[in-house]
Design a protein around this motif. Structure first.
Motif, PDB file in Angstrom:
ATOM      1  N   TYR A   2     -11.290  -2.142  -3.738  1.00 22.75           N
ATOM      2  CA  TYR A   2      -9.864  -2.218  -3.447  1.00 22.75           C
ATOM      3  C   TYR A   2      -9.023  -2.509  -4.682  1.00 22.75           C
ATOM      4  O   TYR A   2      -7.823  -2.299  -4.661  1.00 22.75           O
ATOM      5  CB  TYR A   2      -9.587  -3.262  -2.366  1.00 22.75           C
ATOM      6  CG  TYR A   2      -9.926  -2.755  -0.994  1.00 22.75           C
ATOM      7  CD1 TYR A   2      -9.165  -1.758  -0.400  1.00 22.75           C
ATOM      8  CD2 TYR A   2     -11.008  -3.258  -0.292  1.00 22.75           C
ATOM      9  CE1 TYR A   2      -9.471  -1.277   0.846  1.00 22.75           C
ATOM     10  CE2 TYR A   2     -11.321  -2.783   0.957  1.00 22.75           C
ATOM     11  CZ  TYR A   2     -10.549  -1.796   1.530  1.00 22.75           C
ATOM     12  OH  TYR A   2     -10.865  -1.317   2.766  1.00 22.75           O
ATOM     13  N   TYR A  26      -7.600   0.733  -5.945  1.00 20.60           N
ATOM     14  CA  TYR A  26      -6.745   1.439  -5.006  1.00 20.60           C
ATOM     15  C   TYR A  26      -5.294   1.161  -5.362  1.00 20.60           C
ATOM     16  O   TYR A  26      -4.856   0.018  -5.342  1.00 20.60           O
ATOM     17  CB  TYR A  26      -7.047   0.969  -3.579  1.00 20.60           C
ATOM     18  CG  TYR A  26      -6.173   1.586  -2.525  1.00 20.60           C
ATOM     19  CD1 TYR A  26      -6.287   2.926  -2.201  1.00 20.60           C
ATOM     20  CD2 TYR A  26      -5.246   0.826  -1.844  1.00 20.60           C
ATOM     21  CE1 TYR A  26      -5.497   3.492  -1.232  1.00 20.60           C
ATOM     22  CE2 TYR A  26      -4.447   1.390  -0.868  1.00 20.60           C
ATOM     23  CZ  TYR A  26      -4.581   2.719  -0.564  1.00 20.60           C
ATOM     24  OH  TYR A  26      -3.796   3.276   0.394  1.00 20.60           O
ATOM     25  N   ARG A  61      -1.831   1.164  -4.335  1.00 16.33           N
ATOM     26  CA  ARG A  61      -1.017   1.279  -3.129  1.00 16.33           C
ATOM     27  C   ARG A  61       0.463   1.442  -3.435  1.00 16.33           C
ATOM     28  O   ARG A  61       1.231   1.742  -2.539  1.00 16.33           O
ATOM     29  CB  ARG A  61      -1.232   0.078  -2.227  1.00 16.33           C
ATOM     30  CG  ARG A  61      -0.888  -1.241  -2.872  1.00 16.33           C
ATOM     31  CD  ARG A  61      -1.171  -2.380  -1.948  1.00 16.33           C
ATOM     32  NE  ARG A  61      -1.100  -3.620  -2.698  1.00 16.33           N
ATOM     33  CZ  ARG A  61      -1.507  -4.760  -2.263  1.00 16.33           C
ATOM     34  NH1 ARG A  61      -2.002  -4.853  -1.079  1.00 16.33           N
ATOM     35  NH2 ARG A  61      -1.409  -5.825  -3.001  1.00 16.33           N
ATOM     36  N   TYR A  62       0.875   1.253  -4.677  1.00 11.61           N
ATOM     37  CA  TYR A  62       2.279   1.381  -5.020  1.00 11.61           C
ATOM     38  C   TYR A  62       2.603   2.705  -5.699  1.00 11.61           C
ATOM     39  O   TYR A  62       3.684   2.875  -6.238  1.00 11.61           O
ATOM     40  CB  TYR A  62       2.739   0.214  -5.894  1.00 11.61           C
ATOM     41  CG  TYR A  62       2.621  -1.108  -5.182  1.00 11.61           C
ATOM     42  CD1 TYR A  62       3.342  -1.352  -4.025  1.00 11.61           C
ATOM     43  CD2 TYR A  62       1.787  -2.102  -5.649  1.00 11.61           C
ATOM     44  CE1 TYR A  62       3.235  -2.558  -3.357  1.00 11.61           C
ATOM     45  CE2 TYR A  62       1.674  -3.311  -4.993  1.00 11.61           C
ATOM     46  CZ  TYR A  62       2.403  -3.529  -3.844  1.00 11.61           C
ATOM     47  OH  TYR A  62       2.294  -4.714  -3.192  1.00 11.61           O
TER      48      TYR A  62
END
Length: 68
Positions: A33, A36, A38-39
Motif C-alpha cells: 500500500y 499505491y 491515491r492522490y
C-alpha cells in the motif's frame, strides 16, 4: 513437572511463530500500500465532485437541511 515445562515451551514456540507471521504479513501489506498513489489525478471519464460556485448562504442552507 517435565510435562508442564514441555507444554509451556510448545506454547511459547507457537506464540513466537504466529507473532513473526503476523509481523511480516503486516510489513508485506504496508509495502504494497505504500506504493499505491491515491492522490494521482483520475484517468478516464471522471466527474468533478466539488463545485466552488456555491455561496456561503447556499452551503449553510444545505447544511441545515441535510445535516451534513
Amino acid at each position: 513437572m517435565k510435562r508442564m515445562v514441555w507444554d509451556t515451551v510448545k506454547v511459547f514456540v507457537i506464540f513466537v511463530a504466529c507473532t513473526f507471521l503476523f509481523y511480516f504479513g503486516l510489513r508485506i501489506m504496508h509495502n504494497e500500500y505504500e506504493q499505491y498513489h491515491r492522490y494521482d489525478s483520475p484517468e478516464g471519464p471522471s466527474v468533478k465532485v466539488f463545485n466552488a460556485d456555491q455561496s456561503f448562504i447556499d452551503r449553510l442552507n444545505l447544511f441545515f437541511r441535510l445535516g451534513e
